[in-house]
Design a protein around this motif. Structure first.
Motif, PDB file in Angstrom:
ATOM      1  N   ASP A   1      17.343 111.421 -42.957  1.00 47.87           N
ATOM      2  CA  ASP A   1      17.534 111.946 -41.594  1.00 47.87           C
ATOM      3  C   ASP A   1      16.351 112.825 -41.182  1.00 47.87           C
ATOM      4  O   ASP A   1      15.901 112.774 -40.043  1.00 47.87           O
ATOM      5  CB  ASP A   1      18.826 112.759 -41.494  1.00 47.87           C
ATOM      6  CG  ASP A   1      20.081 111.895 -41.562  1.00 47.87           C
ATOM      7  OD1 ASP A   1      19.964 110.647 -41.466  1.00 47.87           O
ATOM      8  OD2 ASP A   1      21.173 112.463 -41.743  1.00 47.87           O
ATOM      9  N   ALA A   2      15.850 113.629 -42.121  1.00 43.07           N
ATOM     10  CA  ALA A   2      14.745 114.544 -41.818  1.00 43.07           C
ATOM     11  C   ALA A   2      13.405 113.814 -41.738  1.00 43.07           C
ATOM     12  O   ALA A   2      12.529 114.224 -40.978  1.00 43.07           O
ATOM     13  CB  ALA A   2      14.669 115.643 -42.870  1.00 43.07           C
ATOM     14  N   PHE A   3      13.259 112.747 -42.507  1.00 45.40           N
ATOM     15  CA  PHE A   3      11.991 112.015 -42.584  1.00 45.40           C
ATOM     16  C   PHE A   3      12.257 110.523 -42.422  1.00 45.40           C
ATOM     17  O   PHE A   3      12.428 109.804 -43.414  1.00 45.40           O
ATOM     18  CB  PHE A   3      11.281 112.302 -43.916  1.00 45.40           C
ATOM     19  CG  PHE A   3      11.025 113.759 -44.153  1.00 45.40           C
ATOM     20  CD1 PHE A   3       9.951 114.393 -43.539  1.00 45.40           C
ATOM     21  CD2 PHE A   3      11.871 114.504 -44.958  1.00 45.40           C
ATOM     22  CE1 PHE A   3       9.726 115.750 -43.728  1.00 45.40           C
ATOM     23  CE2 PHE A   3      11.659 115.864 -45.164  1.00 45.40           C
ATOM     24  CZ  PHE A   3      10.587 116.482 -44.542  1.00 45.40           C
ATOM     25  N   PRO A   4      12.304 110.045 -41.171  1.00 44.79           N
ATOM     26  CA  PRO A   4      12.634 108.640 -40.915  1.00 44.79           C
ATOM     27  C   PRO A   4      11.738 107.639 -41.645  1.00 44.79           C
ATOM     28  O   PRO A   4      12.165 106.511 -41.893  1.00 44.79           O
ATOM     29  CB  PRO A   4      12.480 108.510 -39.393  1.00 44.79           C
ATOM     30  CG  PRO A   4      12.718 109.887 -38.877  1.00 44.79           C
ATOM     31  CD  PRO A   4      12.158 110.805 -39.934  1.00 44.79           C
ATOM     32  N   VAL A   5      10.526 108.036 -42.040  1.00 48.17           N
ATOM     33  CA  VAL A   5       9.645 107.129 -42.771  1.00 48.17           C
ATOM     34  C   VAL A   5      10.278 106.726 -44.115  1.00 48.17           C
ATOM     35  O   VAL A   5       9.962 105.683 -44.658  1.00 48.17           O
ATOM     36  CB  VAL A   5       8.256 107.761 -42.968  1.00 48.17           C
ATOM     37  CG1 VAL A   5       8.300 108.951 -43.922  1.00 48.17           C
ATOM     38  CG2 VAL A   5       7.251 106.731 -43.451  1.00 48.17           C
ATOM     39  N   LEU A   6      11.205 107.526 -44.618  1.00 48.83           N
ATOM     40  CA  LEU A   6      11.879 107.206 -45.868  1.00 48.83           C
ATOM     41  C   LEU A   6      13.029 106.226 -45.674  1.00 48.83           C
ATOM     42  O   LEU A   6      13.466 105.596 -46.629  1.00 48.83           O
ATOM     43  CB  LEU A   6      12.428 108.488 -46.519  1.00 48.83           C
ATOM     44  CG  LEU A   6      11.412 109.529 -46.945  1.00 48.83           C
ATOM     45  CD1 LEU A   6      12.140 110.766 -47.477  1.00 48.83           C
ATOM     46  CD2 LEU A   6      10.461 108.973 -47.977  1.00 48.83           C
ATOM     47  N   CYS A   7      13.504 106.137 -44.464  1.00 48.83           N
ATOM     48  CA  CYS A   7      14.678 105.342 -44.183  1.00 48.83           C
ATOM     49  C   CYS A   7      14.366 103.841 -44.258  1.00 48.83           C
ATOM     50  O   CYS A   7      13.475 103.370 -43.556  1.00 48.83           O
ATOM     51  CB  CYS A   7      15.205 105.711 -42.800  1.00 48.83           C
ATOM     52  SG  CYS A   7      16.873 105.186 -42.524  1.00 48.83           S
ATOM     53  N   PRO A   8      15.103 103.121 -45.116  1.00 46.85           N
ATOM     54  CA  PRO A   8      14.857 101.679 -45.169  1.00 46.85           C
ATOM     55  C   PRO A   8      15.150 101.036 -43.822  1.00 46.85           C
ATOM     56  O   PRO A   8      15.911 101.558 -43.016  1.00 46.85           O
ATOM     57  CB  PRO A   8      15.847 101.175 -46.203  1.00 46.85           C
ATOM     58  CG  PRO A   8      16.369 102.365 -46.900  1.00 46.85           C
ATOM     59  CD  PRO A   8      16.136 103.544 -46.008  1.00 46.85           C
ATOM     60  N   ARG A   9      14.548  99.894 -43.609  1.00 39.14           N
ATOM     61  CA  ARG A   9      14.737  99.167 -42.366  1.00 39.14           C
ATOM     62  C   ARG A   9      16.207  99.010 -42.041  1.00 39.14           C
ATOM     63  O   ARG A   9      16.990  98.576 -42.871  1.00 39.14           O
ATOM     64  CB  ARG A   9      14.138  97.768 -42.512  1.00 39.14           C
ATOM     65  CG  ARG A   9      13.272  97.371 -41.378  1.00 39.14           C
ATOM     66  CD  ARG A   9      12.673  96.038 -41.683  1.00 39.14           C
ATOM     67  NE  ARG A   9      11.519  96.253 -42.549  1.00 39.14           N
ATOM     68  CZ  ARG A   9      10.311  95.814 -42.280  1.00 39.14           C
ATOM     69  NH1 ARG A   9      10.101  95.093 -41.213  1.00 39.14           N
ATOM     70  NH2 ARG A   9       9.330  96.067 -43.088  1.00 39.14           N
ATOM     71  N   GLY A  10      16.573  99.432 -40.844  1.00 38.47           N
ATOM     72  CA  GLY A  10      17.933  99.244 -40.382  1.00 38.47           C
ATOM     73  C   GLY A  10      18.892 100.377 -40.703  1.00 38.47           C
ATOM     74  O   GLY A  10      20.004 100.380 -40.221  1.00 38.47           O
ATOM     75  N   CYS A  11      18.518 101.359 -41.502  1.00 40.94           N
ATOM     76  CA  CYS A  11      19.489 102.394 -41.823  1.00 40.94           C
ATOM     77  C   CYS A  11      19.768 103.304 -40.623  1.00 40.94           C
ATOM     78  O   CYS A  11      20.841 103.859 -40.522  1.00 40.94           O
ATOM     79  CB  CYS A  11      19.133 103.171 -43.074  1.00 40.94           C
ATOM     80  SG  CYS A  11      17.911 104.471 -42.896  1.00 40.94           S
ATOM     81  N   GLN A  12      18.806 103.438 -39.693  1.00 43.90           N
ATOM     82  CA  GLN A  12      19.069 104.230 -38.499  1.00 43.90           C
ATOM     83  C   GLN A  12      20.132 103.554 -37.644  1.00 43.90           C
ATOM     84  O   GLN A  12      20.970 104.200 -37.061  1.00 43.90           O
ATOM     85  CB  GLN A  12      17.803 104.439 -37.651  1.00 43.90           C
ATOM     86  CG  GLN A  12      16.802 105.349 -38.264  1.00 43.90           C
ATOM     87  CD  GLN A  12      15.677 104.565 -38.947  1.00 43.90           C
ATOM     88  OE1 GLN A  12      15.750 103.362 -39.184  1.00 43.90           O
ATOM     89  NE2 GLN A  12      14.617 105.260 -39.300  1.00 43.90           N
ATOM     90  N   ALA A  13      20.097 102.226 -37.589  1.00 46.33           N
ATOM     91  CA  ALA A  13      21.071 101.490 -36.788  1.00 46.33           C
ATOM     92  C   ALA A  13      22.471 101.598 -37.394  1.00 46.33           C
ATOM     93  O   ALA A  13      23.456 101.596 -36.680  1.00 46.33           O
ATOM     94  CB  ALA A  13      20.661 100.022 -36.684  1.00 46.33           C
ATOM     95  N   ALA A  14      22.545 101.719 -38.719  1.00 47.54           N
ATOM     96  CA  ALA A  14      23.834 101.805 -39.396  1.00 47.54           C
ATOM     97  C   ALA A  14      24.452 103.197 -39.255  1.00 47.54           C
ATOM     98  O   ALA A  14      25.632 103.368 -39.453  1.00 47.54           O
ATOM     99  CB  ALA A  14      23.684 101.453 -40.870  1.00 47.54           C
ATOM    100  N   ALA A  15      23.642 104.186 -38.940  1.00 44.82           N
ATOM    101  CA  ALA A  15      24.146 105.567 -38.862  1.00 44.82           C
ATOM    102  C   ALA A  15      24.926 105.821 -37.604  1.00 44.82           C
ATOM    103  O   ALA A  15      24.908 105.149 -36.659  1.00 44.82           O
ATOM    104  CB  ALA A  15      22.980 106.541 -38.954  1.00 44.82           C
TER     105      ALA A  15
END
Length: 83
Positions: A69-83
């Motif tokens: 959440d703090a560093f979106p570059v760490l987020c795998p593809r698509g995890c923002q959409a799942a949140a």
């Protein structure tokens, strides 16, 4: 790299960063136990991003979510959409 006692109080304190297993272990300790200053002192952004796919499986859901959440570059593809 040697971690202070408040992070590595129950075992290995010295980590050879050229050994991936030791590097991942040290990063897991700092990610889960470290305060902001510890993270700034002991973590390297480039190494964190490079090893995050493995590290994210080594830390709990709360730690993983907080860092992604703090560093979106760490987020795998698509995890923002799942949140």
């Amino acid at each position: 790299m040697e971690l202070p006692l408040h992070l590595a109080w129950s075992g290995l304190r010295t980590f050879g960063l050229d050994d991936e297993k030791l590097l991942l272990g040290m990063y897991r300790i700092v990610l889960t136990m470290g305060l902001r200053g510890d993270c700034l002192q002991f973590l390297d952004g480039g190494l964190l991003v490079a090893h995050w796919p493995r590290l994210r499986k080594m830390v709990g859901r709360g730690v993983r979510s907080a860092w992604e959440d703090a560093f979106p570059v760490l987020c795998p593809r698509g995890c923002q959409a799942a949140a």
